[in-house]
Design an enzyme around this catalytic site. Structure first.
Site, short mmCIF file in Angstrom:
data_model
loop_
_atom_site.label_atom_id
_atom_site.label_comp_id
_atom_site.label_asym_id
_atom_site.label_seq_id
_atom_site.Cartn_x
_atom_site.Cartn_y
_atom_site.Cartn_z
N TRP A 84 0.82 -1.21 0.00
CA TRP A 84 0.00 0.00 0.00
C TRP A 84 0.86 1.27 0.00
CZ3 TRP A 84 -5.01 1.83 0.09
CH2 TRP A 84 -5.18 3.13 0.57
N MET A 85 0.44 2.27 -0.78
CA MET A 85 1.06 3.60 -0.73
C MET A 85 -0.05 4.64 -0.72
SD MET A 85 3.61 5.47 -3.49
CE MET A 85 2.58 5.20 -4.92
N ASP B 91 -0.14 9.12 0.66
CA ASP B 91 0.37 10.47 0.39
C ASP B 91 1.86 10.56 0.05
OD1 ASP B 91 -2.05 10.58 1.71
OD2 ASP B 91 -1.39 11.93 3.29
N GLN C 273 3.74 7.66 2.33
CA GLN C 273 3.02 6.86 3.31
C GLN C 273 2.93 5.44 2.79
OE1 GLN C 273 0.86 8.52 6.34
NE2 GLN C 273 2.97 9.21 6.04
N SER D 175 1.60 11.87 7.62
CA SER D 175 2.15 12.78 6.62
C SER D 175 2.85 14.00 7.18
CB SER D 175 1.04 13.22 5.66
OG SER D 175 0.79 12.17 4.77
N ARG E 141 -3.13 17.40 12.14
CA ARG E 141 -2.07 16.66 11.42
C ARG E 141 -1.56 17.34 10.15
NH1 ARG E 141 -6.70 13.29 11.18
NH2 ARG E 141 -7.67 13.15 9.11
N ASP E 142 -0.49 16.74 9.63
CA ASP E 142 0.09 17.03 8.32
C ASP E 142 0.78 18.39 8.23
OD1 ASP E 142 -1.21 14.63 7.81
OD2 ASP E 142 -2.89 15.55 6.75
#
Ligand code: FRU
Length: 543
Positions: free
Chosen positions: A19-20, A22, A38, A82, A146-147
């Protein structure tokens, strides 16, 4: 064996498996491009998130490295989410990212730095000993915090960093923090920007664009020759929206020129599958480059079966349109190094209800540029003033619905008998006092497998078809079609999973299912070579 993996791409960024999501921390350091992302090391569905890492010298071929950030208690034991890279004075890179501290998804912001700054590949990272550098401020819910963005330096010599969040009334907002030393951060009194009824804002990106040319500018640049762009990823709608405006660094406020950043519909980087994008300034070539995650349109079961999920877009250069009202994007020029077997078709009329096959290229892995010229507008259908949602319009008026002017465009990843095809096309309408161009990507016939999401996408294209040609470019790569209308004024990315139209059984056509003929003024196609992407091979050491 390609026949067992017909949907793996030839020149799009993806890990060898799993899985991938951001793109994280893109940057150029000592001439090497870095992309983190990610990643789930254990499977093809989201979970166990770490920062995987690859580098490149050309943004086309990528070498995988060891995982850069992996969960460790107590600051990110449940996930390294992220974040972004910032180049500090004297070029030293720093990463700001979100750590998940418990199984309830409590989020904090952390700092990481390279172990060895003389290694251009930045293979090893250490986490700052005083992490976390930030916990959610009252009254922010710690699961909605977040991020962190790339930081920018103000004239007061303080760094600024944006973090995505949400408060009451589904009000999305960007919290702003400042710091003198990049380690101690203080929240400003007001958010950089916020908007009610938009839901959680993820992955903020905030950067200047030049008003004079297509060059990119460094993230800290201010002044009369730039405008600012605020991009947010709307969690509730899974789309990336942006607005253009001005940034008042003294008040630390972003003031949009028009529209709302969370507006639906509003300005989007891409009107198809495209999320959690992030840009960086490429100082080697003076441009701003945009990356984004393109998720699958297939079922979880199919993702697990094929063992992977998620792609990154082809990196795009982005700049302010001459009008100053929108951005323009174009695939980085380096991708053209993969072109081969160029096929040019002479200019010709495409009669109504006709089809033109372009052969001689590997249609499952290709790049195509076509240009249309319209001379006769009489038959254009009148645009009903209530048709304000281009995506809805495209889903009602797919490729098989004929009208006066259009649909005309491309049928890509098409099977020989057209049982399967993805249609990327234009339609021209008579508006109030101008002609309106609709651009669609219609996936409804893309596959005989009905488990896939085949939603149609659409955008209005800000081009005057009376005075300008209608340009369309599509990058076709097995299960992804990235289309650029009007030289990059409207972009639509789609994921498709044909069963018949794979490998050498994929065909490519120009089509016109409208009544009126249209003129193809140029049609150029290339096969695309395979890029070396995340195939483990030893890195030549740099002396
Ligand atoms: C966006 C996102 C981010 C988060 C990350 C987790 O797709 O939800 O907000 O940091 O993915 O993988």
């Amino acid at each position: 064996d390609p026949t067992s993996q017909p949907y793996r791409t030839g020149y799009h960024f993806q890990p060898a498996k799993n899985w991938m999501n951001d793109p994280n921390g893109p940057m150029i350091y000592k001439g090497i491009y870095h992309l983190f992302y990610q990643y789930n090391p254990y499977g093809a569905v989201w979970g166990n998130i770490v920062w995987a890492h690859s580098t490149s010298t050309d943004l086309v071929n990528w070498t995988p490295h060891e995982i850069a950030l992996t969960p460790s208690d107590p600051v990110d034991g449940h996930g390294c989410w992220s974040g972004s890279a910032t180049l500090l004075p004297r070029g030293k890179p720093a990463i700001l990212y979100t750590g998940l501290v418990d199984s309830k998804e409590t989020q904090v912001q952390n700092l990481a730095m390279p172990k060895n700054c003389s290694d251009p590949y930045l293979k090893e990272w250490f986490k700052y000993e005083n992490n976390p550098i930030l916990s959610a401020p009252i009254p922010i819910n710690a699961t909605l915090f977040r991020d962190p963005s790339t930081a920018w330096l103000g004239p007061d010599q303080r760094w600024r960093m944006a973090v995505g969040s949400l408060i009451d009334n589904r009000e999305g907002l960007i919290l702003l923090y400042t710091s003198k030393d990049f380690e101690h951060w203080i929240k400003t009194n007001n958010p950089l920007h916020s908007e009610k009824h938009t839901g959680m804002w993820e992955c903020p990106d905030f950067f200047p664009v030049s008003t004079g040319d297509q060059n990119g500018v460094d993230t800290s640049i201010l002044g009369p020759n730039v405008k600012h762009v605020l991009k947010i990823s709307l969690f509730d709608y899974h789309r990336d929206c942006y607005t253009i405006g001005t940034y008042d660094v003294n008040k630390d406020k972003f003031i949009p020129e028009e529209g709302k950043v969370g507006g639906v519909p509003g300005l989007r980087y891409d009107y198809g599958k495209f999320y959690a994008s992030k840009s960086f300034f490429d100082s080697a070539k003076n441009r701003r480059i945009l990356w984004a995650w393109v998720n699958e349109s297939s079922s979880w079961g199919d993702d697990i079966k094929k063992g992977w999920s998620g792609l990154q877009t082809i990196p795009r250069s982005l700049w302010l349109d001459k009008s100053g009202k929108q951005l323009v994007q174009w695939p980085i020029v380096e991708i053209e190094s993969l072109r081969e077997n160029q096929v040019d078709l002479p200019s010709k009329f495409l009669e109504g209800r006709s089809l033109l096959e372009t052969s001689g290229v590997t249609a499952a892995q290709a790049d195509i540029e076509i240009s249309f010229e319209i001379k006769e507008f009489d038959k254009a259908e009148v645009l009903d003033p209530s048709w304000t949602n281009p995506q809805l319009l495209c889903s009602h008026k797919g490729a098989s619905v004929e009208s006066g002017l259009g649909p005309f465009g491309l049928l890509v990843l098409a099977s020989k008998d057209l049982q399967e095809y993805t249609a990327v096309f234009f339609r021209i309408y008579k508006g109030q006092n101008k002609y309106v161009v609709l651009m669609c990507s219609d996936q409804s016939s893309s596959s005989l497998n009905n488990k896939n999401d085949k939603t149609s996408y659409g955008a209005f294209l800000n081009v005057d078809p009376v005075h300008e040609k209608l340009l369309l470019r599509s990058l076709i790569d097995h299960s992804i079609v990235e289309s650029f209308g009007g030289g990059g004024k409207a972009c639509i990315t789609a994921r498709v999973y044909p069963i018949l139209a794979i490998e050498n059984d994929a065909h490519l056509y120009a089509f016109n299912y409208g009544n009126e003929k249209v003129n193809i003024t140029s049609l150029r196609t290339w096969s695309m070579k395979k890029a070396q992407i995340n195939i483990a091979n030893p890195i030549k050491s740099v002396a």
